[in-house]
Write an enzyme that holds these catalytic residues in place. Sequence first.
Site, PDB file in Angstrom:
ATOM      1  N   GLU A 119       0.834  -1.209   0.000  1.00 12.59           N
ATOM      2  CA  GLU A 119       0.000   0.000   0.000  1.00 12.59           C
ATOM      3  C   GLU A 119       0.863   1.251   0.000  1.00 12.59           C
ATOM      4  OE1 GLU A 119      -1.151   2.069   3.793  1.00 12.59           O
ATOM      5  OE2 GLU A 119      -2.876   0.762   3.478  1.00 12.59           O
ATOM      6  N   ASP A 152      -5.846  -3.433  -2.968  1.00  9.95           N
ATOM      7  CA  ASP A 152      -5.892  -1.971  -3.040  1.00  9.95           C
ATOM      8  C   ASP A 152      -4.565  -1.424  -3.527  1.00  9.95           C
ATOM      9  OD1 ASP A 152      -4.691  -2.724  -0.589  1.00  9.95           O
ATOM     10  OD2 ASP A 152      -5.304  -0.867   0.402  1.00  9.95           O
TER      11      ASP A 152
END
Length: 382
Positions: free
Chosen positions: A60, A121
């Site tokens: 991330e 993500d």
Amino acid sequence: MLARIFQAMALSVLLAFGTTACDAATARDWPAWQGFKAAFLSADGRVIDHSEADLRTVSEGQSYALFFALVAHDKTAFDKVLNWTENNLSQGDLSRHLPAWVWGKQEDGSWGVIDSNSASDADLWIAYALLEASRQWCQPEYARKARALGDQILAQESMHVQGLGLSILPGKRGFVQGDGSVKLNPSYVPPFMMARFANAWADDPRWAEVYLASQQLLLDSPGNGFYPDWVIYQHGQKSLPEGEPRGDYDAIRTYLWIAMSSEQDPMTAALLRQLAPLSAVLIKRQGMPEWLEPATGQIAAQAGPAGFQAAVAPLARSLGLDKLADSLAQRNLRSNKPEEWRQYGYYNGVLSLFAQGYTDQRYRFNSLGELHQPGKEVKHCG
């Protein structure tokens, strides 16, 4: 009925337009990015979370650093982050291996991958940053990497979920249970990003399916006007995971992504209307609580951390709370001093950079999900 109307509107937007423009990159000074970079980015291109004993890097963080470097026109940092990510998290090849989500100091003192599972993500943000970098810097190789990574996401991190359609799983392992239930995260599917992939890769209709499913997830998930961190889908029915009823450190991003979505996107207004109850909370508290419970409407007594306050400034503006938005935006850390960013913390830092970059109009997303930066010269890639 809403779903059919929504699908027709969304698909018309996605399929009617295309772009070949490539933005000319001119260096811009962004003191906050310089401060964040000095505090958390190593010389070889990894974002270090100093709050963890293992000095970990998560995929991330790498993905966010790529986006911030892109916005700042910092190609040197972009390439360092990309190369470190590919070499250390993707076994040297992003086109064949999804990034491992945690890397750091292992129990035996060596350095390497701690958890080889993926985090979708991060994978989506990496693909998005590469796709937009290919336009900004006119480098087709970035677009090739983005497409290959997108193919890996579809192959390993997507499945048909009853009630939604083709959906992005949070990772390649651990989110589909033996009873058929599927655990999803609304903050993993920013509307502008899903629109961008569906438009850029229109030759693969699965991305249009993913876009529609992600928007339906965002329509379905709130309760009492609040987003949860996680939701469960089983046999077409939505529920909250046992023991995880709240929305806090994941959900804060969902509010930010919706607020940053284009007003011309046909679903932005509908998504904002669902958050009307939150506007009353923001006014009463003059900021964002640490957590909210969608099922019960319960609200934390304590305020959220500094990054939460920065992150809801764009949402307050979208909800028509201009004075509050101005007040919240002032809580962004704008320093170029690394020691101040270290004290502020990694996660507060990324929330603040997203929010202030948007508030300061360093970037915008159009209805197709493309990254645009007001005032920039635009040219066409040859």
